[in-house]
Design a protein around this motif. Structure first.
Motif, mmCIF file in Angstrom:
data_model
loop_
_atom_site.group_PDB
_atom_site.id
_atom_site.type_symbol
_atom_site.label_atom_id
_atom_site.label_comp_id
_atom_site.label_asym_id
_atom_site.label_seq_id
_atom_site.Cartn_x
_atom_site.Cartn_y
_atom_site.Cartn_z
ATOM 1 N N PRO A 6 0.813 -1.224 0.000
ATOM 2 C CA PRO A 6 0.000 0.000 0.000
ATOM 3 C C PRO A 6 0.845 1.272 0.000
ATOM 4 O O PRO A 6 0.565 2.217 -0.745
ATOM 5 N N ARG A 7 1.885 1.312 0.847
ATOM 6 C CA ARG A 7 2.737 2.498 0.895
ATOM 7 C C ARG A 7 3.474 2.699 -0.431
ATOM 8 O O ARG A 7 3.615 3.830 -0.914
ATOM 9 N N MET A 13 2.010 6.876 -6.819
ATOM 10 C CA MET A 13 1.008 7.844 -7.276
ATOM 11 C C MET A 13 1.478 9.278 -7.080
ATOM 12 O O MET A 13 1.082 10.182 -7.812
ATOM 13 N N GLY A 14 2.334 9.496 -6.065
ATOM 14 C CA GLY A 14 2.846 10.848 -5.812
ATOM 15 C C GLY A 14 1.738 11.826 -5.477
ATOM 16 O O GLY A 14 0.770 11.490 -4.785
ATOM 17 N N GLY A 61 -1.274 7.580 7.447
ATOM 18 C CA GLY A 61 -0.199 6.731 6.948
ATOM 19 C C GLY A 61 0.088 6.969 5.481
ATOM 20 O O GLY A 61 1.229 6.828 5.025
ATOM 21 N N GLY A 62 -0.952 7.351 4.731
ATOM 22 C CA GLY A 62 -0.749 7.678 3.326
ATOM 23 C C GLY A 62 0.079 8.937 3.157
ATOM 24 O O GLY A 62 0.973 9.001 2.300
ATOM 25 N N PHE A 63 -0.190 9.943 3.993
ATOM 26 C CA PHE A 63 0.608 11.167 3.931
ATOM 27 C C PHE A 63 2.049 10.898 4.370
ATOM 28 O O PHE A 63 2.993 11.464 3.818
ATOM 29 N N ALA A 64 2.216 10.018 5.359
ATOM 30 C CA ALA A 64 3.566 9.667 5.797
ATOM 31 C C ALA A 64 4.317 8.954 4.684
ATOM 32 O O ALA A 64 5.537 9.126 4.531
ATOM 33 N N ALA A 65 3.606 8.137 3.901
ATOM 34 C CA ALA A 65 4.249 7.447 2.791
ATOM 35 C C ALA A 65 4.753 8.445 1.747
ATOM 36 O O ALA A 65 5.823 8.267 1.170
ATOM 37 N N LEU A 66 3.996 9.512 1.541
ATOM 38 C CA LEU A 66 4.404 10.536 0.576
ATOM 39 C C LEU A 66 5.489 11.448 1.141
ATOM 40 O O LEU A 66 6.338 11.949 0.413
ATOM 41 N N GLY A 67 5.445 11.693 2.455
ATOM 42 C CA GLY A 67 6.431 12.580 3.067
ATOM 43 C C GLY A 67 6.357 13.976 2.485
ATOM 44 O O GLY A 67 5.272 14.526 2.261
ATOM 45 N N ALA A 68 7.513 14.552 2.206
ATOM 46 C CA ALA A 68 7.584 15.930 1.713
ATOM 47 C C ALA A 68 6.873 16.126 0.382
ATOM 48 O O ALA A 68 6.492 17.250 0.030
ATOM 49 N N VAL A 69 6.671 15.042 -0.359
ATOM 50 C CA VAL A 69 5.950 15.137 -1.636
ATOM 51 C C VAL A 69 4.531 15.662 -1.409
ATOM 52 O O VAL A 69 3.935 16.293 -2.292
#
Length: 222
Positions: A6-7, A13-14, A61-69
């Motif tokens: 999932p991450r 997808m960015g 968790g989705g936002f954490a996967a993207l991080g600074a993106v």
């Protein structure tokens, strides 16, 4: 670490994932809402899909996967947290902001000082994530300010003190020393509590704090 499909999918997808994540995280359950997703729902492991609330809870968790993106989402996450009528959404948004990284600190600081009580609480709670990082120096003044909070429903004084204790002593001790001059007895007491813990963890600061403790014993407030 082990693969996390999932991450990895969200990272692939960015920024295209941001609109959907924002839609999911904005969910707020209402007591008057008559939904098949509320009440005596079947256990999660008996279902093939997540409820709207469960999906919202997993979104940070989705936002954490993207991080600074995910930095373009900061303004909307801030707005959602500030306008939230439910603590759960405020919590989700605050956690999501920490997952984005240091660029979200100004928004969390703003929410910690200007927002509904539940939003302020979760913003301060989230700021502790940055306490031991180099960026921790910029959160200290706001945490000191929060020590005087007197709200009884969602007091930010406790989370602020915990976050200050997590800050490196070299960064926090001077600010706490200055806080001993506060007109708020609650702030002075909380600052002493932090200094007491720091002294126990690092005896090297003992010469600096012992005179402060002696002076505090003459405080006008019992």
């Amino acid at each position: 670490g082990a693969p996390d499909p999932p991450r990895e999918a969200i990272r692939a997808m960015g920024t295209n994932a941001i609109p959907t994540l924002l839609k999911w995280i904005s969910y707020e359950w209402s007591p008057s809402e008559q939904s098949r997703e509320t009440g005596e729902a079947a256990p999660r492991w008996h279902r093939h899909t997540l409820s709207t609330e469960e999906r919202a809870d997993s979104t940070p968790g989705g936002f954490a996967a993207l991080g600074a993106v995910a930095r373009p989402a900061i303004p909307e996450l801030t707005r959602l947290a500030r306008t939230s009528s439910r603590p759960k959404r405020a919590e989700r948004c605050a956690v999501a902001l920490t997952g984005i990284g240091p660029e979200a600190i100004p928004s969390l600081l703003s929410l910690a000082t200007n927002g509904p009580p539940c939003t302020r609480y979760w913003a301060v709670y989230a700021l502790e994530y940055f306490a031991r990082k180099p960026e921790g120096v910029q959160i200290v003044p706001v945490l000191i300010k929060c020590l005087s909070d007197t709200n009884t429903d969602f007091s930010v004084a406790g989370p602020a003190q915990r976050a200050l204790i997590a800050v490196a002593p070299a960064v926090a001790v001077l600010a706490l020393t200055n806080a001993l001059q506060s007109s708020s007895a609650q702030t002075r007491l909380a600052a002493l509590g932090c200094l007491f813990i720091f002294e126990g963890e690092d005896p090297r600061i003992t010469p600096a704090v012992v005179p402060l403790f002696r002076a505090a014993m003459r405080d006008s407030d019992r």
